[in-house]
Design a protein around this motif. Sequence first.
Motif, PDB file in Angstrom:
ATOM      1  N   SER B 103       0.823  -1.293   0.096  1.00 44.72           N
ATOM      2  CA  SER B 103      -0.027  -0.067  -0.060  1.00 44.72           C
ATOM      3  C   SER B 103       0.974   1.372  -0.098  1.00 44.72           C
ATOM      4  O   SER B 103       0.354   2.355  -0.305  1.00 44.72           O
ATOM      5  CB  SER B 103      -1.058   0.141   0.905  1.00 44.72           C
ATOM      6  OG  SER B 103      -0.260   0.038   2.558  1.00 44.72           O
ATOM      7  N   SER B 104       1.938   1.012   0.285  1.00 38.75           N
ATOM      8  CA  SER B 104       3.046   2.224   0.235  1.00 38.75           C
ATOM      9  C   SER B 104       2.967   3.184  -1.148  1.00 38.75           C
ATOM     10  O   SER B 104       3.104   2.382  -2.154  1.00 38.75           O
ATOM     11  CB  SER B 104       4.381   1.893   0.555  1.00 38.75           C
ATOM     12  OG  SER B 104       5.514   2.797   0.321  1.00 38.75           O
ATOM     13  N   TYR B 105       3.068   4.386  -1.048  1.00 35.31           N
ATOM     14  CA  TYR B 105       2.983   5.061  -2.484  1.00 35.31           C
ATOM     15  C   TYR B 105       4.414   5.195  -2.918  1.00 35.31           C
ATOM     16  O   TYR B 105       4.686   5.594  -4.113  1.00 35.31           O
ATOM     17  CB  TYR B 105       2.490   6.521  -1.960  1.00 35.31           C
ATOM     18  CG  TYR B 105       3.303   7.218  -1.180  1.00 35.31           C
ATOM     19  CD1 TYR B 105       2.783   7.433   0.206  1.00 35.31           C
ATOM     20  CD2 TYR B 105       4.458   7.924  -1.522  1.00 35.31           C
ATOM     21  CE1 TYR B 105       3.351   8.128   0.996  1.00 35.31           C
ATOM     22  CE2 TYR B 105       4.964   8.767  -0.387  1.00 35.31           C
ATOM     23  CZ  TYR B 105       4.683   8.911   0.839  1.00 35.31           C
ATOM     24  OH  TYR B 105       5.182   9.550   1.844  1.00 35.31           O
ATOM     25  N   ASN B 106       5.314   4.735  -2.103  1.00 38.33           N
ATOM     26  CA  ASN B 106       6.630   4.500  -2.631  1.00 38.33           C
ATOM     27  C   ASN B 106       7.291   5.622  -3.548  1.00 38.33           C
ATOM     28  O   ASN B 106       7.521   5.505  -4.589  1.00 38.33           O
ATOM     29  CB  ASN B 106       6.644   3.244  -3.397  1.00 38.33           C
ATOM     30  CG  ASN B 106       8.190   2.667  -3.721  1.00 38.33           C
ATOM     31  OD1 ASN B 106       8.941   2.628  -2.657  1.00 38.33           O
ATOM     32  ND2 ASN B 106       8.489   2.449  -4.819  1.00 38.33           N
ATOM     33  N   GLU B 107       7.382   6.876  -2.769  1.00 39.63           N
ATOM     34  CA  GLU B 107       8.131   8.009  -3.522  1.00 39.63           C
ATOM     35  C   GLU B 107       9.452   7.720  -3.981  1.00 39.63           C
ATOM     36  O   GLU B 107      10.220   7.116  -3.295  1.00 39.63           O
ATOM     37  CB  GLU B 107       8.153   9.037  -2.362  1.00 39.63           C
ATOM     38  CG  GLU B 107       8.784  10.527  -2.818  1.00 39.63           C
ATOM     39  CD  GLU B 107       8.753  11.353  -1.722  1.00 39.63           C
ATOM     40  OE1 GLU B 107       7.677  11.306  -0.679  1.00 39.63           O
ATOM     41  OE2 GLU B 107       9.544  12.389  -1.809  1.00 39.63           O
ATOM     42  N   GLN B 108       9.744   7.973  -5.027  1.00 35.33           N
ATOM     43  CA  GLN B 108      11.077   7.916  -5.727  1.00 35.33           C
ATOM     44  C   GLN B 108      11.676   9.332  -5.746  1.00 35.33           C
ATOM     45  O   GLN B 108      11.321  10.280  -6.216  1.00 35.33           O
ATOM     46  CB  GLN B 108      10.875   7.266  -7.301  1.00 35.33           C
ATOM     47  CG  GLN B 108      10.260   5.892  -7.310  1.00 35.33           C
ATOM     48  CD  GLN B 108      10.120   5.480  -8.597  1.00 35.33           C
ATOM     49  OE1 GLN B 108      10.680   5.637  -9.378  1.00 35.33           O
ATOM     50  NE2 GLN B 108       9.004   4.499  -8.719  1.00 35.33           N
ATOM     51  N   PHE B 109      13.005   9.041  -5.482  1.00 34.20           N
ATOM     52  CA  PHE B 109      14.013  10.235  -5.570  1.00 34.20           C
ATOM     53  C   PHE B 109      14.953  10.145  -6.701  1.00 34.20           C
ATOM     54  O   PHE B 109      15.498   8.982  -7.093  1.00 34.20           O
ATOM     55  CB  PHE B 109      14.937  10.413  -4.153  1.00 34.20           C
ATOM     56  CG  PHE B 109      13.901  10.665  -2.893  1.00 34.20           C
ATOM     57  CD1 PHE B 109      13.020   9.512  -2.388  1.00 34.20           C
ATOM     58  CD2 PHE B 109      13.467  12.031  -2.567  1.00 34.20           C
ATOM     59  CE1 PHE B 109      12.281   9.838  -1.098  1.00 34.20           C
ATOM     60  CE2 PHE B 109      12.708  12.267  -1.703  1.00 34.20           C
ATOM     61  CZ  PHE B 109      12.039  11.204  -0.896  1.00 34.20           C
ATOM     62  N   PHE B 110      14.852  11.039  -7.671  1.00 34.75           N
ATOM     63  CA  PHE B 110      15.608  11.061  -8.840  1.00 34.75           C
ATOM     64  C   PHE B 110      17.128  11.694  -8.751  1.00 34.75           C
ATOM     65  O   PHE B 110      17.433  12.659  -8.083  1.00 34.75           O
ATOM     66  CB  PHE B 110      15.233  11.697  -9.845  1.00 34.75           C
ATOM     67  CG  PHE B 110      13.748  10.926 -10.653  1.00 34.75           C
ATOM     68  CD1 PHE B 110      12.728  10.811  -9.894  1.00 34.75           C
ATOM     69  CD2 PHE B 110      13.973  10.206 -11.823  1.00 34.75           C
ATOM     70  CE1 PHE B 110      11.682   9.970 -10.293  1.00 34.75           C
ATOM     71  CE2 PHE B 110      12.962   9.380 -12.229  1.00 34.75           C
ATOM     72  CZ  PHE B 110      11.848   9.265 -11.589  1.00 34.75           C
ATOM     73  N   GLY B 111      18.009  10.986  -9.490  1.00 33.84           N
ATOM     74  CA  GLY B 111      19.493  11.567  -9.604  1.00 33.84           C
ATOM     75  C   GLY B 111      19.562  12.679 -10.463  1.00 33.84           C
ATOM     76  O   GLY B 111      18.408  12.755 -11.437  1.00 33.84           O
ATOM     77  N   PRO B 112      20.532  13.217 -10.668  1.00 33.30           N
ATOM     78  CA  PRO B 112      20.825  14.326 -11.759  1.00 33.30           C
ATOM     79  C   PRO B 112      20.789  13.620 -13.284  1.00 33.30           C
ATOM     80  O   PRO B 112      20.682  14.692 -13.892  1.00 33.30           O
ATOM     81  CB  PRO B 112      21.838  15.027 -11.473  1.00 33.30           C
ATOM     82  CG  PRO B 112      22.742  13.904 -10.598  1.00 33.30           C
ATOM     83  CD  PRO B 112      21.812  12.988  -9.983  1.00 33.30           C
ATOM     84  N   GLY B 113      21.154  12.519 -13.546  1.00 31.36           N
ATOM     85  CA  GLY B 113      21.145  12.053 -14.772  1.00 31.36           C
ATOM     86  C   GLY B 113      22.583  11.880 -15.312  1.00 31.36           C
ATOM     87  O   GLY B 113      23.292  12.605 -14.849  1.00 31.36           O
ATOM     88  N   THR B 114      22.429  11.199 -16.464  1.00 28.01           N
ATOM     89  CA  THR B 114      23.690  10.959 -17.020  1.00 28.01           C
ATOM     90  C   THR B 114      23.104  11.232 -18.582  1.00 28.01           C
ATOM     91  O   THR B 114      22.183  10.571 -19.213  1.00 28.01           O
ATOM     92  CB  THR B 114      24.143   9.644 -17.057  1.00 28.01           C
ATOM     93  OG1 THR B 114      24.850   9.502 -15.755  1.00 28.01           O
ATOM     94  CG2 THR B 114      25.508   9.468 -18.155  1.00 28.01           C
ATOM     95  N   ARG B 115      23.845  12.240 -19.251  1.00 25.40           N
ATOM     96  CA  ARG B 115      23.459  12.606 -20.531  1.00 25.40           C
ATOM     97  C   ARG B 115      24.411  11.791 -21.733  1.00 25.40           C
ATOM     98  O   ARG B 115      25.657  11.990 -21.631  1.00 25.40           O
ATOM     99  CB  ARG B 115      23.322  13.966 -20.867  1.00 25.40           C
ATOM    100  CG  ARG B 115      23.105  14.490 -22.180  1.00 25.40           C
ATOM    101  CD  ARG B 115      23.111  15.918 -22.476  1.00 25.40           C
ATOM    102  NE  ARG B 115      22.050  16.644 -21.892  1.00 25.40           N
ATOM    103  CZ  ARG B 115      20.735  16.870 -22.323  1.00 25.40           C
ATOM    104  NH1 ARG B 115      20.359  16.080 -23.282  1.00 25.40           N
ATOM    105  NH2 ARG B 115      19.795  17.177 -21.380  1.00 25.40           N
ATOM    106  N   LEU B 116      23.802  10.894 -22.297  1.00 24.20           N
ATOM    107  CA  LEU B 116      24.611  10.060 -23.455  1.00 24.20           C
ATOM    108  C   LEU B 116      24.414  10.676 -24.738  1.00 24.20           C
ATOM    109  O   LEU B 116      23.398  10.711 -25.057  1.00 24.20           O
ATOM    110  CB  LEU B 116      24.207   8.516 -23.119  1.00 24.20           C
ATOM    111  CG  LEU B 116      24.740   7.747 -24.253  1.00 24.20           C
ATOM    112  CD1 LEU B 116      26.278   7.305 -24.143  1.00 24.20           C
ATOM    113  CD2 LEU B 116      24.045   6.186 -24.343  1.00 24.20           C
ATOM    114  N   THR B 117      25.462  10.822 -25.373  1.00 24.54           N
ATOM    115  CA  THR B 117      25.667  11.146 -26.732  1.00 24.54           C
ATOM    116  C   THR B 117      26.146  10.114 -27.350  1.00 24.54           C
ATOM    117  O   THR B 117      27.276  10.010 -27.365  1.00 24.54           O
ATOM    118  CB  THR B 117      26.115  12.769 -26.894  1.00 24.54           C
ATOM    119  OG1 THR B 117      25.456  13.539 -26.085  1.00 24.54           O
ATOM    120  CG2 THR B 117      26.033  13.065 -28.282  1.00 24.54           C
TER     121      THR B 117
END
Lengths: 113, 119
Positions: B103-117
Amino acid sequence: AQSVTQLGSHVSVSEGALVLLRCNYSSSVPPYLFWYVQYPNQGLQLLLKYTSAATLVKGINGFEAEFKKSETSFHLTKPSAHMSDAAEYFCAVRSNQGGKLIFGQGTELSVKP
Amino acid sequence: DSGVTQTPKHLITATGQRVTLRCSPRSGDLSVYWYQQSLDQGLQFLIQYYNGEERAKGNILERFSAQQFPDLHSELNLSSLELGDSALYFCASSVAEASGGRSSYNEQFFGPGTRLTVL
């Protein structure tokens, strides 16, 4: 299948004006809904979340959203826009099959001086 | 700062190459999720791990793989890269597994990301 639709890929408002970003969801079960904000070249930051405790949800930076089951909507509002609100906003629903988030296409908010 | 770290921040490589993206979740979080953000596909879920085990798969190509290590950090491996793989790759973490029965809404925390080119 669950899905999220954000109406309007671009919204432009004047500084001090009302911000309204629209989100409609599709879910066969009571949804857990989220709004995230993404500033340029940054990751996603949680603005607010709906977890069935209250239909009007207050978030950070003066944003709030109201869950309306009858309209399957979770629109994001802010009474008075600030220049710093310019960003991309994503509505998401938590999948009832695992914990993944299903995102809308995003709405880019521009704030004019 | 979400507490989720990702390295590298930027990655430029050529077609056909292989790269590894790394993610360290928030302290105490057991679940790691990988998402891909591209202009044409938007934000798409790739894969989830919970305490070292794969829990869910999304639209992840066979050329892509991931794992979560005992210290809970995760790596996303992308091989035989194509131009279309150019995107932002995000990692997110949460405390719980958030399987269908919880039942937990399970909040997700995001990292800053990796930009792949991919050139």
